[in-house]
Motif scaffolding. Structure first.
Motif, PDB file in Angstrom:
ATOM      1  N   LEU A 114       0.835  -1.196   0.000  1.00  0.00           N
ATOM      2  CA  LEU A 114       0.000   0.000   0.000  1.00  0.00           C
ATOM      3  C   LEU A 114       0.875   1.253   0.000  1.00  0.00           C
ATOM      4  O   LEU A 114       0.514   2.268  -0.595  1.00  0.00           O
ATOM      5  CB  LEU A 114      -0.955   0.001   1.186  1.00  0.00           C
ATOM      6  CG  LEU A 114      -1.960  -1.157   1.224  1.00  0.00           C
ATOM      7  CD1 LEU A 114      -2.903  -1.011   2.407  1.00  0.00           C
ATOM      8  CD2 LEU A 114      -2.726  -1.275  -0.077  1.00  0.00           C
ATOM      9  N   ARG A 115       2.039   1.177   0.630  1.00  0.00           N
ATOM     10  CA  ARG A 115       2.978   2.303   0.616  1.00  0.00           C
ATOM     11  C   ARG A 115       3.382   2.633  -0.814  1.00  0.00           C
ATOM     12  O   ARG A 115       3.440   3.792  -1.213  1.00  0.00           O
ATOM     13  CB  ARG A 115       4.227   2.000   1.459  1.00  0.00           C
ATOM     14  CG  ARG A 115       5.223   3.184   1.474  1.00  0.00           C
ATOM     15  CD  ARG A 115       6.669   2.764   1.701  1.00  0.00           C
ATOM     16  NE  ARG A 115       7.110   1.624   0.941  1.00  0.00           N
ATOM     17  CZ  ARG A 115       7.517   1.665  -0.339  1.00  0.00           C
ATOM     18  NH1 ARG A 115       7.526   2.796  -1.013  1.00  0.00           N
ATOM     19  NH2 ARG A 115       7.916   0.577  -0.947  1.00  0.00           N
ATOM     20  N   GLU A 116       3.628   1.612  -1.592  1.00  0.00           N
ATOM     21  CA  GLU A 116       4.007   1.815  -2.990  1.00  0.00           C
ATOM     22  C   GLU A 116       2.893   2.547  -3.749  1.00  0.00           C
ATOM     23  O   GLU A 116       3.165   3.442  -4.549  1.00  0.00           O
ATOM     24  CB  GLU A 116       4.298   0.458  -3.633  1.00  0.00           C
ATOM     25  CG  GLU A 116       4.984   0.520  -4.956  1.00  0.00           C
ATOM     26  CD  GLU A 116       5.387  -0.868  -5.413  1.00  0.00           C
ATOM     27  OE1 GLU A 116       4.541  -1.545  -6.037  1.00  0.00           O
ATOM     28  OE2 GLU A 116       6.539  -1.269  -5.141  1.00  0.00           O
ATOM     29  N   LEU A 117       1.663   2.173  -3.473  1.00  0.00           N
ATOM     30  CA  LEU A 117       0.539   2.845  -4.129  1.00  0.00           C
ATOM     31  C   LEU A 117       0.469   4.323  -3.744  1.00  0.00           C
ATOM     32  O   LEU A 117       0.295   5.182  -4.602  1.00  0.00           O
ATOM     33  CB  LEU A 117      -0.781   2.150  -3.786  1.00  0.00           C
ATOM     34  CG  LEU A 117      -0.996   0.779  -4.424  1.00  0.00           C
ATOM     35  CD1 LEU A 117      -2.237   0.118  -3.861  1.00  0.00           C
ATOM     36  CD2 LEU A 117      -1.072   0.894  -5.939  1.00  0.00           C
ATOM     37  N   THR A 118       0.623   4.610  -2.451  1.00  0.00           N
ATOM     38  CA  THR A 118       0.559   6.018  -2.033  1.00  0.00           C
ATOM     39  C   THR A 118       1.752   6.793  -2.582  1.00  0.00           C
ATOM     40  O   THR A 118       1.607   7.950  -2.960  1.00  0.00           O
ATOM     41  CB  THR A 118       0.447   6.172  -0.500  1.00  0.00           C
ATOM     42  OG1 THR A 118       1.551   5.550   0.136  1.00  0.00           O
ATOM     43  CG2 THR A 118      -0.859   5.579   0.011  1.00  0.00           C
ATOM     44  N   ASP A 119       2.919   6.152  -2.660  1.00  0.00           N
ATOM     45  CA  ASP A 119       4.086   6.804  -3.251  1.00  0.00           C
ATOM     46  C   ASP A 119       3.858   7.131  -4.729  1.00  0.00           C
ATOM     47  O   ASP A 119       4.427   8.085  -5.255  1.00  0.00           O
ATOM     48  CB  ASP A 119       5.341   5.934  -3.115  1.00  0.00           C
ATOM     49  CG  ASP A 119       5.919   5.918  -1.708  1.00  0.00           C
ATOM     50  OD1 ASP A 119       5.425   6.670  -0.839  1.00  0.00           O
ATOM     51  OD2 ASP A 119       6.861   5.132  -1.484  1.00  0.00           O
ATOM     52  N   GLN A 120       3.023   6.333  -5.399  1.00  0.00           N
ATOM     53  CA  GLN A 120       2.715   6.562  -6.813  1.00  0.00           C
ATOM     54  C   GLN A 120       1.568   7.557  -6.988  1.00  0.00           C
ATOM     55  O   GLN A 120       1.122   7.805  -8.104  1.00  0.00           O
ATOM     56  CB  GLN A 120       2.361   5.242  -7.493  1.00  0.00           C
ATOM     57  CG  GLN A 120       3.517   4.286  -7.594  1.00  0.00           C
ATOM     58  CD  GLN A 120       3.088   2.913  -8.083  1.00  0.00           C
ATOM     59  OE1 GLN A 120       1.940   2.667  -8.446  1.00  0.00           O
ATOM     60  NE2 GLN A 120       4.026   1.990  -8.088  1.00  0.00           N
ATOM     61  N   GLY A 121       1.090   8.115  -5.874  1.00  0.00           N
ATOM     62  CA  GLY A 121       0.065   9.145  -5.954  1.00  0.00           C
ATOM     63  C   GLY A 121      -1.362   8.654  -5.853  1.00  0.00           C
ATOM     64  O   GLY A 121      -2.294   9.428  -6.061  1.00  0.00           O
ATOM     65  N   TYR A 122      -1.555   7.373  -5.525  1.00  0.00           N
ATOM     66  CA  TYR A 122      -2.907   6.863  -5.355  1.00  0.00           C
ATOM     67  C   TYR A 122      -3.445   7.222  -3.978  1.00  0.00           C
ATOM     68  O   TYR A 122      -2.719   7.165  -2.994  1.00  0.00           O
ATOM     69  CB  TYR A 122      -2.923   5.321  -5.452  1.00  0.00           C
ATOM     70  CG  TYR A 122      -2.805   4.780  -6.846  1.00  0.00           C
ATOM     71  CD1 TYR A 122      -3.940   4.508  -7.606  1.00  0.00           C
ATOM     72  CD2 TYR A 122      -1.555   4.513  -7.392  1.00  0.00           C
ATOM     73  CE1 TYR A 122      -3.824   3.984  -8.883  1.00  0.00           C
ATOM     74  CE2 TYR A 122      -1.437   3.990  -8.684  1.00  0.00           C
ATOM     75  CZ  TYR A 122      -2.580   3.736  -9.406  1.00  0.00           C
ATOM     76  OH  TYR A 122      -2.458   3.222 -10.669  1.00  0.00           O
ATOM     77  N   ARG A 123      -4.716   7.591  -3.929  1.00  0.00           N
ATOM     78  CA  ARG A 123      -5.411   7.609  -2.646  1.00  0.00           C
ATOM     79  C   ARG A 123      -5.926   6.177  -2.476  1.00  0.00           C
ATOM     80  O   ARG A 123      -6.240   5.515  -3.473  1.00  0.00           O
ATOM     81  CB  ARG A 123      -6.532   8.641  -2.621  1.00  0.00           C
ATOM     82  CG  ARG A 123      -7.793   8.179  -3.359  1.00  0.00           C
ATOM     83  CD  ARG A 123      -8.886   9.197  -3.320  1.00  0.00           C
ATOM     84  NE  ARG A 123      -8.747  10.012  -4.510  1.00  0.00           N
ATOM     85  CZ  ARG A 123      -9.333  11.155  -4.696  1.00  0.00           C
ATOM     86  NH1 ARG A 123     -10.116  11.642  -3.811  1.00  0.00           N
ATOM     87  NH2 ARG A 123      -9.161  11.818  -5.806  1.00  0.00           N
ATOM     88  N   VAL A 124      -5.978   5.686  -1.252  1.00  0.00           N
ATOM     89  CA  VAL A 124      -6.351   4.291  -0.997  1.00  0.00           C
ATOM     90  C   VAL A 124      -7.660   4.245  -0.219  1.00  0.00           C
ATOM     91  O   VAL A 124      -7.783   4.867   0.836  1.00  0.00           O
ATOM     92  CB  VAL A 124      -5.228   3.563  -0.209  1.00  0.00           C
ATOM     93  CG1 VAL A 124      -5.651   2.150   0.152  1.00  0.00           C
ATOM     94  CG2 VAL A 124      -3.927   3.542  -1.026  1.00  0.00           C
ATOM     95  N   LEU A 125      -8.623   3.516  -0.764  1.00  0.00           N
ATOM     96  CA  LEU A 125      -9.911   3.287  -0.109  1.00  0.00           C
ATOM     97  C   LEU A 125     -10.017   1.797   0.184  1.00  0.00           C
ATOM     98  O   LEU A 125      -9.707   0.980  -0.691  1.00  0.00           O
ATOM     99  CB  LEU A 125     -11.066   3.726  -1.001  1.00  0.00           C
ATOM    100  CG  LEU A 125     -11.032   5.159  -1.537  1.00  0.00           C
ATOM    101  CD1 LEU A 125     -12.180   5.381  -2.513  1.00  0.00           C
ATOM    102  CD2 LEU A 125     -11.080   6.150  -0.397  1.00  0.00           C
ATOM    103  N   THR A 126     -10.448   1.445   1.375  1.00  0.00           N
ATOM    104  CA  THR A 126     -10.538   0.020   1.725  1.00  0.00           C
ATOM    105  C   THR A 126     -11.992  -0.395   1.943  1.00  0.00           C
ATOM    106  O   THR A 126     -12.811   0.357   2.469  1.00  0.00           O
ATOM    107  CB  THR A 126      -9.727  -0.313   2.982  1.00  0.00           C
ATOM    108  OG1 THR A 126     -10.200   0.473   4.066  1.00  0.00           O
ATOM    109  CG2 THR A 126      -8.251  -0.065   2.764  1.00  0.00           C
ATOM    110  N   PHE A 127     -12.290  -1.608   1.508  1.00  0.00           N
ATOM    111  CA  PHE A 127     -13.619  -2.196   1.662  1.00  0.00           C
ATOM    112  C   PHE A 127     -13.482  -3.587   2.232  1.00  0.00           C
ATOM    113  O   PHE A 127     -12.580  -4.296   1.954  1.00  0.00           O
ATOM    114  CB  PHE A 127     -14.335  -2.270   0.311  1.00  0.00           C
ATOM    115  CG  PHE A 127     -14.776  -0.928  -0.199  1.00  0.00           C
ATOM    116  CD1 PHE A 127     -16.084  -0.513  -0.011  1.00  0.00           C
ATOM    117  CD2 PHE A 127     -13.894  -0.080  -0.855  1.00  0.00           C
ATOM    118  CE1 PHE A 127     -16.509   0.716  -0.489  1.00  0.00           C
ATOM    119  CE2 PHE A 127     -14.309   1.144  -1.340  1.00  0.00           C
ATOM    120  CZ  PHE A 127     -15.621   1.558  -1.153  1.00  0.00           C
TER     121      PHE A 127
END
Length: 127
Positions: A114-127
């Motif tokens: 998930l860190r990689e995703l945020t580093d790539q500029g993604y906002r993260v939503l969890t379900f």
């Protein structure tokens, strides 16, 4: 306005007969579809959520149609280590879903980061 990047992480377990789990995956996929229409979106099946692709392949499943629509427009991946841990490795592969294992957390064969995703500029939503 700059394009948004949103990662929708599906963690819920597709427990048989559980309305809540169907509601979670349906809302997650509808959210992915919505964000995918207005920017870049990614669906990540992680944890027990790696069991979902097998369920969603069934044309009788209430979320099948939105799943198919999402797959046409949005990147869909699964955590490699989670798919192994939750017995979904074969069904994830059969669904044609790429696995990611960049977080080499100790004691795992690698899970999605998930860190990689945020580093790539993604906002993260969890379900």
């Amino acid at each position: 306005m700059s394009e948004t990047k949103t990662a929708i992480v599906i963690l819920s377990d597709p427990a048989p007969g559980a309305e809540e789990s169907v509601g979670r995956v349906l809302n997650a996929l509808a959210t992915a579809w919505d964000y995918g229409q207005h920017g870049e979106a990614l669906v990540l099946f992680q944890g027990a959520g790696t069991r979902w692709p097998e369920q969603l392949q069934d044309t009788a499943h209430p979320a099948h149609a939105v799943y198919q629509a999402v797959r046409e427009k949005v990147a869909v991946v699964a955590s490699g280590g989670c798919s192994i841990a939750f017995g979904a490795q074969d069904s994830v592969a059969a669904a044609g879903i790429e696995t990611v294992s960049s977080n080499q957390a100790p004691g795992t064969p690698g899970v999605a980061s998930l860190r990689e995703l945020t580093d790539q500029g993604y906002r993260v939503l969890t379900f």
